[in-house]
Design an enzyme around this catalytic site. Structure first.
Site, PDB file in Angstrom:
ATOM      1  N   CYS A 295       2.343   6.086  -6.457  1.00 15.14           N
ATOM      2  CA  CYS A 295       2.363   4.967  -7.059  1.00 15.14           C
ATOM      3  C   CYS A 295       2.006   5.703  -8.200  1.00 15.14           C
ATOM      4  CB  CYS A 295       0.569   4.224  -7.516  1.00 15.14           C
ATOM      5  SG  CYS A 295       0.735   3.656  -5.303  1.00 15.14           S
TER       6      CYS A 295
ATOM      7  N   ASP B 110      21.197  15.467  -0.412  1.00 15.47           N
ATOM      8  CA  ASP B 110      20.647  14.878  -0.246  1.00 15.47           C
ATOM      9  C   ASP B 110      19.062  15.770  -0.949  1.00 15.47           C
ATOM     10  OD1 ASP B 110      19.460  12.573  -1.361  1.00 15.47           O
ATOM     11  OD2 ASP B 110      20.025  11.707   0.867  1.00 15.47           O
ATOM     12  N   ASP B 111      18.519  15.207  -1.969  1.00 14.90           N
ATOM     13  CA  ASP B 111      16.704  15.946  -2.024  1.00 14.90           C
ATOM     14  C   ASP B 111      15.736  15.894  -0.818  1.00 14.90           C
ATOM     15  OD1 ASP B 111      17.144  12.572  -2.991  1.00 14.90           O
ATOM     16  OD2 ASP B 111      15.143  13.496  -2.120  1.00 14.90           O
TER      17      ASP B 111
ATOM     18  N   GLY C 138       6.796   2.757  -7.858  1.00 15.19           N
ATOM     19  CA  GLY C 138       6.007   1.764  -6.766  1.00 15.19           C
ATOM     20  C   GLY C 138       6.524   0.646  -7.394  1.00 15.19           C
TER      21      GLY C 138
ATOM     22  N   TYR D  34      11.263  14.075  -4.956  1.00 16.95           N
ATOM     23  CA  TYR D  34      11.948  13.255  -4.892  1.00 16.95           C
ATOM     24  C   TYR D  34      11.235  12.571  -5.761  1.00 16.95           C
ATOM     25  CZ  TYR D  34      12.372   8.260  -3.080  1.00 16.95           C
ATOM     26  OH  TYR D  34      12.736   6.722  -3.245  1.00 16.95           O
TER      27      TYR D  34
ATOM     28  N   THR E  38      18.487  10.815  -6.356  1.00 20.80           N
ATOM     29  CA  THR E  38      17.232  12.253  -7.025  1.00 20.80           C
ATOM     30  C   THR E  38      17.973  13.097  -6.376  1.00 20.80           C
ATOM     31  OG1 THR E  38      15.926  10.944  -6.267  1.00 20.80           O
ATOM     32  CG2 THR E  38      15.028  12.838  -6.309  1.00 20.80           C
TER      33      THR E  38
ATOM     34  N   ASN F  16      -3.258   6.410  -7.927  1.00 24.96           N
ATOM     35  CA  ASN F  16      -2.389   6.984  -7.249  1.00 24.96           C
ATOM     36  C   ASN F  16      -3.337   8.098  -5.993  1.00 24.96           C
ATOM     37  OD1 ASN F  16       0.030   9.530  -8.387  1.00 24.96           O
ATOM     38  ND2 ASN F  16       0.185   8.123  -6.233  1.00 24.96           N
ATOM     39  N   GLY F  17      -3.131   7.838  -5.101  1.00 27.90           N
ATOM     40  CA  GLY F  17      -2.609   8.771  -4.298  1.00 27.90           C
ATOM     41  C   GLY F  17      -3.399   8.393  -2.824  1.00 27.90           C
TER      42      GLY F  17
HETATM   43  O1  LIG Z   1      15.489   9.914   5.024  1.00 29.47           O
HETATM   44  P1  LIG Z   1      15.688   8.897   4.771  1.00 29.47           P
HETATM   45  O2  LIG Z   1      13.947   8.228   5.473  1.00 29.47           O
HETATM   46  O3  LIG Z   1      16.476   7.748   4.116  1.00 29.47           O
HETATM   47  O4  LIG Z   1      14.792   8.502   3.043  1.00 29.47           O
HETATM   48  C1  LIG Z   1      15.508   9.627   2.665  1.00 29.47           C
HETATM   49  C2  LIG Z   1      16.154   9.217   0.923  1.00 29.47           C
HETATM   50  O5  LIG Z   1      15.341   8.721   0.144  1.00 29.47           O
HETATM   51  C3  LIG Z   1      15.062   8.831  -0.644  1.00 29.47           C
HETATM   52  O6  LIG Z   1      15.919   7.985  -1.870  1.00 29.47           O
HETATM   53  P2  LIG Z   1      15.937   6.643  -2.539  1.00 29.47           P
HETATM   54  O7  LIG Z   1      16.836   5.360  -2.155  1.00 29.47           O
HETATM   55  O8  LIG Z   1      14.900   6.242  -2.069  1.00 29.47           O
HETATM   56  O9  LIG Z   1      16.218   6.729  -3.777  1.00 29.47           O
HETATM   57  P3  LIG Z   1      17.296   8.049  -4.863  1.00 29.47           P
HETATM   58  O10 LIG Z   1      17.518   6.900  -5.392  1.00 29.47           O
HETATM   59  O11 LIG Z   1      15.949   8.461  -6.136  1.00 29.47           O
HETATM   60  O12 LIG Z   1      17.698   8.949  -4.365  1.00 29.47           O
HETATM   61  C4  LIG Z   1      15.677   9.689  -1.168  1.00 29.47           C
HETATM   62  O13 LIG Z   1      16.127  10.665  -2.395  1.00 29.47           O
HETATM   63  C5  LIG Z   1      16.829  10.481   0.260  1.00 29.47           C
HETATM   64  O14 LIG Z   1      18.318   9.988  -0.351  1.00 29.47           O
HETATM   65  N1  LIG Z   2       1.194   5.219  -2.869  1.00 27.34           N
HETATM   66  C1  LIG Z   2      -0.507   5.085  -4.134  1.00 27.34           C
HETATM   67  O1  LIG Z   2      -0.629   5.891  -4.679  1.00 27.34           O
HETATM   68  C2  LIG Z   2      -0.851   4.264  -3.039  1.00 27.34           C
HETATM   69  C3  LIG Z   2      -2.420   3.824  -3.291  1.00 27.34           C
HETATM   70  C4  LIG Z   2      -2.863   3.068  -2.642  1.00 27.34           C
HETATM   71  N2  LIG Z   2      -3.313   3.986  -1.660  1.00 27.34           N
HETATM   72  C5  LIG Z   2      -2.502   2.039  -1.739  1.00 27.34           C
HETATM   73  O2  LIG Z   2      -2.147   1.216  -1.507  1.00 27.34           O
HETATM   74  O3  LIG Z   2      -2.771   1.407  -3.315  1.00 27.34           O
HETATM   75 MG   LIG Z   3      18.217   8.666  -2.057  1.00 29.36          MG
END
Ligand SMILES: O=P(O)(O)OC[C@H]1O[C@H](OP(=O)(O)OP(=O)(O)O)[C@H](O)[C@@H]1O
Ligand SMILES: NC(=O)CC[C@H](N)C(=O)O
Ligand SMILES: [Mg+2]
Length: 488
Positions: free
Chosen positions: A2, A363-364, A28, A255, A301, A101-102
């Site tokens: 978050c 990919d990242d 989030g 990410y 990303t 957050n956490g």
């Molecule tokens: O292997 P997976 O389970 O698919 O997860 C990894 C992927 O998900 C994220 O992208 P996302 O679409 O969330 O966001 P981005 O547009 O910031 O890259 C991340 O950048 C990878 O592309």
């Molecule tokens: N990603 C988060 O930081 C989540 C905060 C909290 N554990 C929730 O689920 O709302």
């Molecule tokens: Mg991505």
């Protein structure tokens, strides 16, 4: 992961909290909320959706006050329902709203304790509501309401709560409170500006929110440190937990965070560029005579890393996939069905960048493999001769328990599989991962700003320790299967 934000200003802060949350939105996308304190009134508005969907002019007009906090949610505990949107509120003592957050890893024990010993009701499955009630109880045991008493209460919170947490809260009659877990797993940064001759302060998950609102980034909140800022703009700080190893979450750099943020004195953008350099060098080491024609990022990303890989390889960088900006981040979506459908809606290839070419997709990270499996196929369908895939992070093999919703190892494509097996599953002609030591060096940078990391999803080492049976329990509660059954 978050996003949290707290502001003390010389006039109403709700509009600034709203603006700040819009640049933390990537952390989030499920729910958002704001709480403001005005004299003896604490106002909270929250709900499911993006920041722009949750607030309208009427809701904003009610959020009066010079002290306030905001939150955008990506659930890691409980459900995705609107009753678990944050900030949470308790009316005693004084009136407190809190955003977190956490993720706490001793929530079950705390929940029992809070009920049986502290005689408090926690109305949802959220760990954050438990955390709020622990803080409220500890503050209630103090004789006064002032920064000193608040720091003692936060010492009590640290003795009881285990996990990753960065917290902002507003306490009526006191001001803004913020604190960070003793290992500094979750990020929190402090900023300052002048407004009407008064010092104004903000704390945020990422420095990009401070930039946008015109706050100068002073420093990161230290692991285990707590901060109190009064409505008059007086700042008090105190170390409230025994110093421990500082281990920020490495996945923030891979990410979660925006590239224009600074976290623990490291530029996320530069860290990602260094990830690309290191991975490019590894590719050259393993395949000096490679036949790659083009390097193509999987947006968004991975772009920083992909560009550097292309520089190191001396190969063209091309944007081969166009991202639909109206589809959110797929990884942080709560269900696998939704994630899988969204990849195709989100990314579309430009065929002429693929036809008859050997492409290196970057990919990242590869987590569940949802994105890469579909992308590899799209590249083939668009006419690529060979499709290689590079991940700027190592294989994700273990659950994350500190605020990233990866509760079940079995859902991770690299869990219990060799790189060859993953390559086969994703359908690419070559799969190459970053080494963990390279990733850690890339983030730490030439100045070695960070010595240790929480790299648990890559190496299975959990800095807080994990109680026996914990993984089994979160799997039962939070696996994609469990979420599906809950929703049905
Ligand atoms: O292997 P997976 O389970 O698919 O997860 C990894 C992927 O998900 C994220 O992208 P996302 O679409 O969330 O966001 P981005 O547009 O910031 O890259 C991340 O950048 C990878 O592309
Ligand atoms: N990603 C988060 O930081 C989540 C905060 C909290 N554990 C929730 O689920 O709302
Ligand atoms: Mg991505």
């Amino acid at each position: 992961m978050c996003g949290i934000l707290g502001i003390v200003g010389h006039n109403d802060v709700a509009a600034q909290l709203y603006d700040g949350l819009t640049v933390l939105q990537h952390r989030g996308e499920d729910a958002a909320g704001i709480a403001t304190a005005n004299g003896s009134k604490l106002r909270v508005h929250k709900g499911n959706g993006l920041v722009s969907e949750v607030f309208d002019a009427k809701a904003m007009a009610l959020l009066e006050g010079r002290v306030g906090i905001g939150h955008c949610r990506y659930p890691t505990a409980g459900s995705e329902g609107s009753d678990e949107a944050q900030p949470f509120y308790v009316n005693s003592p004084f009136g407190i709203a809190l955003a977190h957050n956490g993720n706490l890893i001793n929530t079950d024990a705390l929940r029992r304790e809070v009920f049986e010993q502290d005689r408090r009701n926690v109305n949802t499955e959220s760990d954050s509501e438990v955390l709020l009630n622990v803080f409220a109880h500890e503050l209630d045991t103090q004789k006064a309401l002032n920064p000193e008493a608040t720091f003692r209460a936060i010492e009590g919170v640290h003795k009881r709560c285990v996990g990753g947490f960065a917290v902002v809260a507003t306490v009526l009659g006191l001001g803004l409170v913020a604190f960070r877990d003793p290992n500094g797993i979750r990020p929190l940064v402090l900023g300052k500006r002048q407004g009407n001759g008064q010092d104004e302060y903000a704390v945020a998950s990422e420095s990009v929110a401070l930039d946008l609102l015109g706050f100068e980034r002073l420093r990161d909140v230290r692991p285990g440190e707590a901060i109190v800022i009064t409505p008059r703009g007086e700042l008090f700080t105190r170390q409230c937990a025994e110093p421990r190893m500082h281990t920020p979450c490495i996945f923030e750099y891979v990410y979660f965070a925006r590239p224009d943020s600074m976290m623990d004195e490291v530029s996320v953008h530069k860290a990602r560029m260094r990830m690309g350099q290191k991975l490019g060098e590894k590719i050259l080491r393993l395949r000096p005579d490679h036949d790659i024609d083009t390097v193509i990022p999987i947006p968004d990303t991975s772009r920083d890393a992909a560009l550097e890989i292309s520089n190191v390889l001396g190969v063209k960088y091309r944007e081969g996939f166009i991202k639909n900006r109206y589809v959110g981040r797929t990884f942080i979506m709560p269900g696998q069905g939704e994630r899988a459908k969204s990849v195709r809606r989100k990314l579309n290839p430009i065929p002429l960048e693929f036809r008859n070419r050997v492409v290196l997709l970057v990919d990242d990270s590869i987590v569940r493999g949802t994105t890469s499996k579909q992308i590899v196929q799209m590249a083939r369908d668009a006419g690529a001769r060979k499709v290689y895939l590079a991940s700027a992070a190592p294989p994700v093999r273990y659950p994350n328990v500190y605020g990233i919703d990866m509760p079940s190892a079995e859902e991770l494509v690299a869990h219990d599989r060799t790189d060859d097996e993953v390559q086969k599953l994703l359908g690419c002609d070559w799969l190459i991962y970053q080494d963990l030591s390279d990733l850690e060096e890339a983030v730490s940078g030439p100045k070695h700003n960070i010595e240790y990391f929480d790299s648990s999803c890559f190496n299975g080492e959990y800095v807080t320790g994990i109680e026996p049976g914990y993984f089994e329990r979160i799997k039962q509660l939070r696996s994609d299967e469990a979420k599906k059954t809950r929703r049905a």
